[in-house]
Design an enzyme around this catalytic site. Structure first.
Site, PDB file in Angstrom:
ATOM      1  N   GLY A   1      12.049 -32.449 -11.597  1.00  0.00           N
ATOM      2  CA  GLY A   1      13.059 -31.402 -11.590  1.00  0.00           C
ATOM      3  C   GLY A   1      14.431 -31.891 -12.003  1.00  0.00           C
TER       4      GLY A   1
ATOM      5  N   LEU B   1      21.191 -40.599  -7.747  1.00  0.00           N
ATOM      6  CA  LEU B   1      22.238 -39.619  -8.051  1.00  0.00           C
ATOM      7  C   LEU B   1      22.984 -39.128  -6.820  1.00  0.00           C
ATOM      8  CD1 LEU B   1      20.284 -37.535 -10.726  1.00  0.00           C
ATOM      9  CD2 LEU B   1      21.799 -39.505 -11.066  1.00  0.00           C
TER      10      LEU B   1
ATOM     11  N   GLU C   1       8.306 -37.922  -4.811  1.00  0.00           N
ATOM     12  CA  GLU C   1       6.917 -38.176  -4.434  1.00  0.00           C
ATOM     13  C   GLU C   1       6.574 -39.642  -4.202  1.00  0.00           C
ATOM     14  OE1 GLU C   1       4.396 -34.784  -6.623  1.00  0.00           O
ATOM     15  OE2 GLU C   1       6.113 -35.501  -7.767  1.00  0.00           O
TER      16      GLU C   1
ATOM     17  N   ARG D   1      18.821 -44.771 -11.581  1.00  0.00           N
ATOM     18  CA  ARG D   1      20.103 -44.511 -10.933  1.00  0.00           C
ATOM     19  C   ARG D   1      19.918 -43.469  -9.831  1.00  0.00           C
ATOM     20  NH1 ARG D   1      25.476 -41.955 -13.876  1.00  0.00           N
ATOM     21  NH2 ARG D   1      27.015 -42.602 -12.313  1.00  0.00           N
TER      22      ARG D   1
ATOM     23  N   GLY E   1       7.214 -26.653  -0.331  1.00  0.00           N
ATOM     24  CA  GLY E   1       6.058 -26.275  -1.131  1.00  0.00           C
ATOM     25  C   GLY E   1       5.047 -27.398  -1.262  1.00  0.00           C
TER      26      GLY E   1
END
Length: 700
Positions: free
Chosen positions: A500, A583, A658, A581, A230
């Protein structure tokens, strides 16, 4: 703790995607499903005076043609780009003026080609200039930030600075071109609207549809189980989902609308062009005394969106006197919108290019210039940073890249007809987080189900959320299942602004941690349905922070400039990031590398032209809008420094989607200058521009 978080876990849906069993919005087949094809306006401004549908209706398989003359009125929206087929007005070229619905996609396309539309065309204005008479200063820019910020006396300080640069840069319009075009399949069933759509946030789609079709939200189900990219363009609802719902209501059948790729630049948003003027002043020791960043951009006449490209200059460097200004002109152009790293990508290209030019004026290493101007607090707000390891990124990148020993003089390295050079740029992206809800269930078979209306747009969100849940529960990862991508799940914000995982993960962590505590208190076997716990981070995730929270990074590039053709080839790209951190090491590296590749495209190949005569983007498909191919992307490395930050979220994570694009174009542009001595201040750095610069400078 199970140690799931941080591990390089493979994406859970990966096999389904590569095997073709993952279904996207256009792939929900039913025997009576119809297909629809829109008809775009062929004038840049005016009114529709007539729509002749006779030839279209005569095409075998065509069911109906919807126009503003026969489409029932929508209830209205706060987003004018969704008010399709509601009036005769044409605000820009490409605005949809009809929709052909047919039994097959081929019939719909043929029918659309047979529709004849007449217009009362009006004079249009689509050319952006810094001196455009319609330029104004808006109240705020995208993201809700003020358009103007000023501290001290920047003009006076600039005028008295020992070293100065006063430079202008131009970033052209850029387009989101996800692999999966904007697509929706809609059907009405017993008064309910059921939609499969390609969107970064199904909740926002449901809210928009409820308003437009005057329905309670609980009678609308929106699903986006798999989304083929997107880059911001699917962050808000787009006309495809409205047209699909319209056509399904009018025909009584399921309808799919898949927007043709060449229509996307006009109707799904774009990165608006930005004209930058940077004035940097410094003392003889290289410390900034003045920083002025002024940006001029465009918006449409129906919806104001102002790219916040001067905002990064409010964060990056210490300067006692500073001003950042945004100006915008409303033109007869498609409405701009979000594109990956909105504001930051074009703004940091200009700022980091100007910093490189200032380093040249001072005769100073560009890394050292940035180090000397590291702020103690965020310059704009005065808040302390929750963590800021930009210097660590620069130092680690310098070590990995082999920056030491670099000859700072431009044009000194040569390999036959090739000029070789290296460049550096810094990167930053704000930490964003929004309230979210999540539900966790412990089942009698020893497995766990986590449910949240997150959207996986190809980033591996399912996998990372499962890792967060497994760690909070203290169980192996394989025992945790995840459901995402539907408004039937606990509500959550969209996938965007690199927020998100921070938003969803917070809610998932809280739900699973509460469930673990409840299970510890539970005696005996679990009930057949299991035990459910729900978490809502409203009031905590959105609480005002006493800290300025940002991710930082450093980009390094090595390029070869062909003195015969002007072609630029990137030989190496290196990114080092401080993003809290990490993930999932595997998906994080993929995100960083993807962003850097997109930055490479921004630097060398991607650019769009607004045709003044026709009011249209001339680069409307991937044959003319060039994204990097495999041959353009050679050695790309992404690394990160360990960073602990207790002021973020329970995971200690920052967004990573980003920051990879932010600064990478500037690093490449700075490397081109180092290689050739040519400073091209307009993107992309295409062979014609570079060759012209070589010829003008005599470097060829």
């Amino acid at each position: 703790m199970t140690g799931s978080v941080g591990a390089p876990v493979e994406r859970r849906e990966g096999r389904r995607k590569v095997s073709g069993t993952a279904r996207y919005a256009a792939e929900f087949h039913s025997p009576d499903r119809a297909q629809a094809w829109p008809v775009p306006a062929s004038v840049a401004r005016g009114r529709v005076t007539g729509v002749d549908t006779a030839a279209a209706l005569a095409v075998p398989g065509v069911l109906t043609v919807l126009t503003h003359e026969n489409t029932p009125r929508l209830a209205g929206s706060n987003d004018p780009t969704l008010d399709v087929l509601q009036s005769a007005r044409v605000p820009h070229r490409g605005w949809f003026v009809a929709l052909v619905v047919a039994e097959t996609l081929e019939a719909a396309r043929a029918g659309a080609g047979a529709v004849r539309v007449t217009y009362d065309a009006e004079a249009h204005d689509v050319v952006l200039t810094a001196s455009h008479p319609g330029v104004y200063v808006p109240e705020e820019v995208s993201g809700g930030q003020p358009a103007v910020r000023e501290q001290g006396d920047p003009d006076g300080a600039f005028g008295s600075s020992a070293a100065r640069v006063d430079v202008a840069y131009r970033v052209p319009p850029l387009h989101n071109h996800p692999m999966e075009p904007h697509t929706s399949t809609a059907r009405w069933e017993d008064g309910r609207l059921l939609v499969h759509t390609s969107s970064q946030g199904t909740g926002a789609v449901r809210v928009a549809l409820a308003g437009l079709f005057d329905l309670p939200e609980e009678r609308i189900v929106v699903t986006a189980e798999h989304v083929g990219g997107g880059f911001g363009s699917k962050g808000t609802p787009r006309p495809d989902v409205v047209l699909a719902a319209m056509a399904a209501r009018e025909t009584g059948r399921p309808v799919t609308v898949a927007l043709p790729r060449r229509y996307l630049p006009a109707v799904v948003g774009h990165r608006a062009p930005t004209l930058h003027r940077l004035r940097l002043g410094a003392d003889e020791n290289g410390r900034l005394t003045a920083l002025v960043h002024e940006v001029t951009t465009h918006t449409s006449r129906i919806k104001e969106y102002v790219e916040h490209a001067a905002v990064p200059a409010r964060v990056m460097y210490a300067a006692p006197h500073r001003r950042t200004v945004h100006r915008v002109a409303a033109l007869d152009v498609p409405s701009p919108s979000w594109m990956r790293a909105p504001g930051q990508a074009p703004g940091m290209y200009a700022l980091e290019s100007a910093m490189d030019e200032l380093a040249g004026e001072l005769g100073m290493d560009p890394i050292e210039l940035r180090v000397r101007n590291e702020p103690d607090v965020e310059p704009d707000s005065g808040k302390p940073f929750s963590s800021m390891h930009l210097i660590d990124c620069l130092r680690e990148g310098s070590r990995r890249f082999g920056w030491d020993g670099r000859d700072p003089r431009p044009g000194t390295r040569r390999d036959g007809p090739l000029l070789l050079g290296t460049g550096v740029a810094a990167a930053s992206y704000p930490v964003m987080v929004s309230p979210s809800t999540a539900a966790a269930r412990a089942l009698p078979d020893g497995t766990f189900l986590v449910r949240i209306n997150a959207t996986d747009i190809g980033t591996g969100a399912r996998t990372v959320l499962a890792q967060i849940g497994a760690d909070a529960l203290g169980v192996p990862l394989e025992r945790v299942r995840i459901e995402v991508g539907s408004t039937e799940l606990p509500p959550a914000p969209l996938a965007g602004d690199s927020s998100g995982t921070a938003s969803w993960g917070w809610a998932v962590h809280d739900a699973c941690a509460r469930l673990a505590r409840r299970l510890a208190e539970h005696a005996g076997p679990l009930p057949e349905r299991g035990i459910d716990v729900r978490a809502d981070t409203k009031g905590t995730a959105d609480a005002e922070s006493d800290f300025a929270r940002h991710a930082f990074g450093a980009h390094f590039a090595e390029v070869a400039v062909d003195t015969v053709t002007g072609e630029v080839r990137v030989r190496r790209l290196l990114g080092v990031y401080a993003a809290g951190r990490i993930l999932n090491a595997r998906t994080a590296r993929s995100q960083f590398v993807g962003g850097m590749t997109m930055g490479l495209g921004m630097a060398l190949t991607e650019g769009s032209t607004m045709d003044a005569a026709f009011g249209d983007f001339t680069e409307s498909d991937l044959a003319s809008y060039h994204v990097p191919a495999h041959a353009d992307v050679t050695e790309i490395e992404a690394h990160w420094v360990d960073e602990e930050d207790s002021h973020l979220n329970p995971m200690g994570s920052k967004g990573i989607g980003e920051i990879g694009i932010v600064g990478s174009a500037a690093a490449i542009g700075n490397a081109v200058h180092h290689a050739s001595g040519v400073r091209c201040r307009e993107l992309p750095l295409t062979p014609d521009r570079v060759l012209t610069g070589l010829l003008d400078s005599g470097a060829r």
